[in-house]
Motif scaffolding. Structure first.
Motif, PDB file in Angstrom:
ATOM      1  N   GLY A  98       0.833  -1.202   0.000  1.00 15.77           N
ATOM      2  CA  GLY A  98       0.000   0.000   0.000  1.00 15.77           C
ATOM      3  C   GLY A  98       0.867   1.252   0.000  1.00 15.77           C
ATOM      4  O   GLY A  98       0.669   2.164  -0.809  1.00 15.77           O
ATOM      5  N   HIS A  99       1.879   1.280   0.885  1.00 15.18           N
ATOM      6  CA  HIS A  99       2.780   2.438   0.931  1.00 15.18           C
ATOM      7  C   HIS A  99       3.413   2.680  -0.442  1.00 15.18           C
ATOM      8  O   HIS A  99       3.523   3.808  -0.909  1.00 15.18           O
ATOM      9  N   ILE A 100       3.836   1.607  -1.089  1.00 14.73           N
ATOM     10  CA  ILE A 100       4.472   1.734  -2.406  1.00 14.73           C
ATOM     11  C   ILE A 100       3.488   2.353  -3.404  1.00 14.73           C
ATOM     12  O   ILE A 100       3.844   3.232  -4.191  1.00 14.73           O
ATOM     13  N   SER A 120       9.168   2.908   7.285  1.00 11.45           N
ATOM     14  CA  SER A 120       8.035   3.312   8.119  1.00 11.45           C
ATOM     15  C   SER A 120       8.367   3.057   9.583  1.00 11.45           C
ATOM     16  O   SER A 120       9.512   2.773   9.929  1.00 11.45           O
ATOM     17  N   GLY A 121       7.334   3.131  10.427  1.00  7.79           N
ATOM     18  CA  GLY A 121       7.551   2.895  11.851  1.00  7.79           C
ATOM     19  C   GLY A 121       7.876   1.435  12.134  1.00  7.79           C
ATOM     20  O   GLY A 121       8.540   1.116  13.111  1.00  7.79           O
ATOM     21  N   GLY A 122       7.400   0.540  11.287  1.00  7.95           N
ATOM     22  CA  GLY A 122       7.597  -0.883  11.542  1.00  7.95           C
ATOM     23  C   GLY A 122       8.544  -1.556  10.563  1.00  7.95           C
ATOM     24  O   GLY A 122       8.961  -2.691  10.789  1.00  7.95           O
ATOM     25  N   PHE A 150      13.727   6.785  15.057  1.00 11.55           N
ATOM     26  CA  PHE A 150      13.329   8.197  15.208  1.00 11.55           C
ATOM     27  C   PHE A 150      12.439   8.334  16.453  1.00 11.55           C
ATOM     28  O   PHE A 150      12.631   9.219  17.280  1.00 11.55           O
ATOM     29  N   ASP A 151      11.473   7.425  16.583  1.00 13.92           N
ATOM     30  CA  ASP A 151      10.533   7.500  17.709  1.00 13.92           C
ATOM     31  C   ASP A 151      11.228   7.254  19.052  1.00 13.92           C
ATOM     32  O   ASP A 151      10.930   7.921  20.034  1.00 13.92           O
ATOM     33  N   LYS A 152      12.181   6.299  19.068  1.00 14.29           N
ATOM     34  CA  LYS A 152      12.847   5.965  20.335  1.00 14.29           C
ATOM     35  C   LYS A 152      13.797   7.074  20.772  1.00 14.29           C
ATOM     36  O   LYS A 152      13.888   7.392  21.953  1.00 14.29           O
TER      37      LYS A 152
END
Ligand code: KG4
Ligand code: ZN
Length: 321
Positions: A98-100, A120-122, A150-152
């Motif tokens: 989907g992202h692609i 992505s995040g995952g 980035f999130d951590k």
């Protein structure tokens, strides 16, 4: 809502970031409950904004994995019920695919074979795409995903959730060589995998060291140096794959593709390689329904209909591997 896989009629997004912010990350139970509350109002709004009646829909697409199973189940059950009630085809879409496909909504002519970098995040995956539905994963992260680091790091700096946009903003005013952070696997020419956990540890150690020595952490410099380390590895491995597979186009995808330094650096480097970079506008890089609709359209054209027994698959792979 998408027409012919290329035109967005409406793209209504119900963000849960505010809900999860105080926990510093997504809480699965809260996420699935919120999905359940929001799914019907979101469908109504998508139809209203597109000016389309429910009965005019020609097919339904849904993401069935990878992801949090509770949230996926809400989408899958709703999509199955709708497809059954309307008697229209149901398409099961891999979330990464989907992202692609967000790139197919940009209006740029896309020519296979090509390379995709999904960040992505995952996930952090380099994918060779020979045609619709023919994808081979060339490399993936061995530990943390790019968005996850980035999130951590943002969490360690109390910058809130999600961390990517906050770090990117601070990095703008910083010195990218102030801290020297590791670029894992970068010198290994044959290697197209990624690894970000060492970088994460190095950044967290730097934060601790600065604090221990009673120094104020220079947030801008730290963020710029960290971001540069992530971007360097992503760009270098992509350049390596582009050369090895002799592709002419690169599709950037996933939430981290919204990062302006990654976009700038990737455009620069790929120009040297003679590769055209295609990247969706930032609001189509992060999770949205239109990208799933676009992927579903191309699956429909190939006659890839889902079974009415479709189930969510939390750890779904993109190439069946
Ligand atoms: O694709 P996405 O919306 O959701 C997943 O499928 O994971 O990606 C979310 C991730 C988060 O980790 C977020 O911090 C990151 O994308 N992100 C960014 C930026 N915008 C979002 N990372 C770096 N720079 C950004 N501007
Ligand atoms: Zn996503």
């Amino acid at each position: 809502m998408v027409l012919n896989g290329r035109r967005i009629l409406s793209n209504v997004i119900s963000s849960q970031d505010d809900l999860h912010r105080r926990f510093g990350g997504v809480v699965p139970e809260i996420a699935s409950r919120r999905h359940l509350e929001m799914i019907n109002p979101i469908i109504d709004e998508a139809l209203a904004r597109a000016g389309v009646a429910l009965t005019e829909l020609e097919a339904i697409g849904v993401s069935y994995g990878p992801g949090l199973v509770g949230s996926l189940l809400v989408g899958v059950s709703t999509a199955k019920a709708l497809a059954y009630a309307l008697d229209v085809p149901l398409m099961a879409v891999n979330h990464l695919e989907g992202h692609i496909y967000a790139n197919f909504l940009t209006g740029v002519v896309i020519v296979f074979p090509l390379l995709c970098l999904v960040v992505s995040g995952g996930h952090t995956s380099l994918i060779y795409m020979q045609n619709h539905g023919e994808l081979t994963v060339l490399g993936r992260t061995r530990d943390d995903a790019a968005g996850e680091v980035f999130d951590k790091v943002a969490r360690a700096l109390s910058l809130g959730f999600p961390g990517g946009p906050a770090i990117a903003k601070l990095a703008q005013g910083g010195d990218a060589v102030a801290f020297s952070f590791p670029r894992a696997l970068m010198g290994e020419e044959w290697q197209m995998d990624f690894s970000f956990s060492g970088l994460k540890t190095a950044v967290l150690n730097s934060i601790r060291r600065e604090k221990e020595q009673g120094r104020q952490v220079k947030l801008e410099d730290l963020c710029a140096s960290f971001q540069a380390a992530v971007v360097d590895v992503l760009v270098e491995k992509t350049a390596l794959a582009a050369r090895r597979y002799a592709v002419r186009q690169l599709l950037l995808a996933g939430g981290v593709a919204a990062n302006s330094e990654l976009r700038r650096s990737m455009f620069c480097r790929m120009e040297e390689e003679g590769v055209e970079v295609i990247v969706p506008p930032p609001q189509l890089c992060t999770d949205n329904g239109a990208m799933i609709g676009a992927a579903a359209y191309f699956a429909l054209r190939r006659g890839r209909l889902a079974e009415p027994t479709l189930n969510a698959v939390a750890n779904l792979m993109i190439d069946g591997a």
